[in-house]
Write an enzyme that holds these catalytic residues in place. Structure first.
Site, PDB file in Angstrom:
ATOM      1  N   GLN A 124      -7.555  12.022  -8.251  1.00 38.56           N
ATOM      2  CA  GLN A 124      -6.344  12.856  -8.283  1.00 38.56           C
ATOM      3  C   GLN A 124      -5.413  12.290  -9.356  1.00 38.56           C
ATOM      4  O   GLN A 124      -4.870  11.204  -9.191  1.00 38.56           O
ATOM      5  CB  GLN A 124      -5.693  12.772  -6.903  1.00 38.56           C
ATOM      6  CG  GLN A 124      -4.373  13.460  -6.759  1.00 38.56           C
ATOM      7  CD  GLN A 124      -3.639  12.961  -5.513  1.00 38.56           C
ATOM      8  OE1 GLN A 124      -3.967  11.928  -4.947  1.00 38.56           O
ATOM      9  NE2 GLN A 124      -2.635  13.696  -5.089  1.00 38.56           N
ATOM     10  N   SER A 127       0.290  11.280 -10.460  1.00 35.05           N
ATOM     11  CA  SER A 127       1.401  10.377 -10.784  1.00 35.05           C
ATOM     12  C   SER A 127       1.387   9.948 -12.241  1.00 35.05           C
ATOM     13  O   SER A 127       0.329   9.769 -12.847  1.00 35.05           O
ATOM     14  CB  SER A 127       1.321   9.119  -9.913  1.00 35.05           C
ATOM     15  OG  SER A 127       1.365   9.460  -8.563  1.00 35.05           O
ATOM     16  N   SER A 159      -6.288   6.488  -8.230  1.00 35.63           N
ATOM     17  CA  SER A 159      -7.305   5.841  -7.393  1.00 35.63           C
ATOM     18  C   SER A 159      -8.672   6.450  -7.679  1.00 35.63           C
ATOM     19  O   SER A 159      -8.782   7.665  -7.846  1.00 35.63           O
ATOM     20  CB  SER A 159      -6.972   6.031  -5.903  1.00 35.63           C
ATOM     21  OG  SER A 159      -5.694   5.527  -5.626  1.00 35.63           O
ATOM     22  N   GLU A 242      -3.502  15.882   1.724  1.00 38.44           N
ATOM     23  CA  GLU A 242      -3.447  14.420   1.630  1.00 38.44           C
ATOM     24  C   GLU A 242      -2.600  13.841   2.766  1.00 38.44           C
ATOM     25  O   GLU A 242      -3.009  12.896   3.430  1.00 38.44           O
ATOM     26  CB  GLU A 242      -2.848  14.001   0.279  1.00 38.44           C
ATOM     27  CG  GLU A 242      -2.717  12.477   0.150  1.00 38.44           C
ATOM     28  CD  GLU A 242      -2.343  12.020  -1.249  1.00 38.44           C
ATOM     29  OE1 GLU A 242      -1.713  12.804  -1.992  1.00 38.44           O
ATOM     30  OE2 GLU A 242      -2.689  10.881  -1.594  1.00 38.44           O
ATOM     31  N   GLU A 363      10.470   7.475   2.062  1.00 39.88           N
ATOM     32  CA  GLU A 363      11.756   8.145   1.819  1.00 39.88           C
ATOM     33  C   GLU A 363      11.522   9.628   1.522  1.00 39.88           C
ATOM     34  O   GLU A 363      12.267  10.502   1.995  1.00 39.88           O
ATOM     35  CB  GLU A 363      12.490   7.485   0.637  1.00 39.88           C
ATOM     36  CG  GLU A 363      13.034   6.093   0.932  1.00 39.88           C
ATOM     37  CD  GLU A 363      11.948   5.018   0.936  1.00 39.88           C
ATOM     38  OE1 GLU A 363      10.826   5.279   0.431  1.00 39.88           O
ATOM     39  OE2 GLU A 363      12.206   3.918   1.464  1.00 39.88           O
TER      40      GLU A 363
END
Ligand SMILES: Cc1cc2nc3c(=O)[nH]c(=O)nc-3n(C[C@H](O)[C@H](O)[C@H](O)COP(=O)(O)OP(=O)(O)OC[C@H]3O[C@@H](n4cnc5c(N)ncnc54)[C@H](O)[C@@H]3O)c2cc1C
Length: 402
Positions: A124, A127, A159, A242, A363
């Site tokens: 994936q 990011s 990853s 996910e 968060e």
């Protein structure tokens, strides 16, 4: 295919898998493990009966099982040893289900079966150095040149990037649209010219994730999932799966069940010797059961056809908290020895902080629960409606097309 009763599933699995060793030590997927072959052999063993992904259509490697049958398979499957499927998890739990929703028939035909059978591994690529929590801020550029996309930019924390065949890449195809609307989802082969993967080392010693540099990497438009500019919608499907799966994954591998192996292990090593420890362990066990019931309720709703939603964020928060509390309890009971790399629970202790980061930080999950479940006022989003090119990131030179 024949309908699936518990006995029928057991008969199919007995011929293909070995029974679970109840006393065996289990841990979270992926940590301290680089083995691809065990998982591949397991998926290959289930391939002819479609039991790795029973709800997928039979022509794509599943067996078109209905909700009750999927629940039956999951229940019986717990009686068998399941290897570490970390390497295959993006494909099985995120890319595959997303392709079933957003993929064209030819894409489903090309990609789903090799995922189900473990032949191809996916990663994936969302990011970036400045786009993690604020994912819609990705600056990897996708420029259409004839029938091909040309990708330039940098991904990070990818990853499985070092051994994947395919990457699910969120890229910016229109810098003049507001940030959520200028994104497109493109699938690229990781061995494409212009794709450079540099593995990173985590504090627990793993080298699962990588930086990925894209330099004029060319990808056919046929590999686009969803419409041009619809990448955010596709990404949300991936992330919902996910989050919903994160807790389940931890639970399955950590042996959290009626008689969790961590609790038995703790008792065997004298970790329950004091009333305070026993109190902590029982509180954790009760919490674990509550998390498990909630998870089962959400899983049942999903099996009944509901799309994973914000409740996945609540699950992820509890899954992370549970993992960290368990790792802390085991480490405390080991005392100073917990600092040694070969001590019981050391790997879990060093992995625990990442649980609150991977798949979206605590968060961010709190924000989602606050806004979408509790109806609290949304946090200010000053750059949501302006063209991305005019945002702080969009204005920096390196993110603009050459
Ligand atoms: C083990 C691991 C595996 C990963 N695997 C992948 C992968 O395969 N693919 C992939 O694309 N990514 C992957 N990631 C990346 C992960 O999704 C990001 O690290 C995560 O989304 C946070 O982004 P960031 O690291 O850029 O932190 P930032 O977004 O920079 O956040 C920094 C801090 O600020 C806080 N913060 C940021 N915005 C807000 C806000 N609006 N409100 C309150 N607090 C806020 C965050 O909670 C955090 O504490 C992985 C991460 C880890 C740790």
């Amino acid at each position: 295919m024949a309908s699936l009763t518990e006995d029928a599933v057991r008969e199919l699995l007995d011929a293909r898998l070995v029974r679970r060793d109840q006393g065996g030590r289990t841990t979270v997927m992926g940590i301290g493990n680089e083995d691809l072959e065990e998982g591949r052999a397991y998926l290959a063993a289930l391939a002819d009966v479609g039991l790795a992904v029973p709800s997928w259509p039979a022509e794509h490697g599943g067996r078109g099982a209905d909700d009750d049958e999927v629940a039956t398979v999951a229940r019986v499957m717990r009686e068998y040893a399941v290897p570490d499927l970390y390497a295959y998890a993006i494909g099985l739990r995120m890319a595959g289900p997303t392709l079933l929703v957003h993929g064209r028939p030819d894409q489903q035909e090309r990609w789903l079966r090799p995922i189900a059978t473990g032949i191809e591994i996916w990663c994936q690529m969302f990011s970036e150095p400045d786009a993690g929590s604020d994912l819609a801020n990705v600056a990897t550029l996708a420029r259409l040149d004839g029938e091909e996309w040309v990708l330039d930019g940098q991904k990070v924390w990818t990853s499985r990037g070092a051994y994947s065949q395919w990457g699910l890449c969120l890229a910016r195809s229109d810098v003049d649209a507001p940030k959520h609307r200028g994104l497109t989802m493109i699938v690229l082969r990781m061995d494409t010219r212009g794709v450079e993967v540099r593995p990173l080392r985590q504090m627990n010693g793993d080298r699962h994730f990588s930086e990925v540099f894209l330099t004029s990497a060319r990808v056919p438009d046929a590999n686009r999932i969803g419409g041009v500019g619809e990448g955010w919608r596709v990404a949300m499907t991936v992330l919902a799966h996910e989050r919903a799966g994160a807790d389940r994954t931890t639970e399955q591998q950590a042996g959290f069940g009626r008689n969790p192996s961590w609790l038995a292990g703790l008792a065997a090593r004298g970790g329950l010797a004091t009333p305070v420890r026993r109190d902590r362990a029982m509180a954790l066990y009760a919490y674990e059961r509550a998390v498990r019931f909630t998870r089962d309720r959400v899983a049942a709703a999903e099996q009944a056809g509901a799309t994973p939603g914000p409740e996945g964020s609540g699950q992820k928060l509890h899954g992370s908290a549970l993992f960290k509390r368990r790792a802390g309890l085991v480490a405390d009971s080991e005392g100073a020895a917990a600092m040694l790399t070969d001590s019981e629970g050391h790997l879990e202790l060093l992995t625990a902080p990442s649980m609150s980061i991977r798949g979206g930080t605590d968060e961010i999950q709190h924000n989602i629960v606050g806004e979408r479940v509790l109806g609290l006022p949304a946090e200010p989003r000053v750059d949501r409606d302006i063209p991305w090119a005019q945002s702080r990131r969009g204005r920096t030179g390196d993110a603009r097309p050459g």
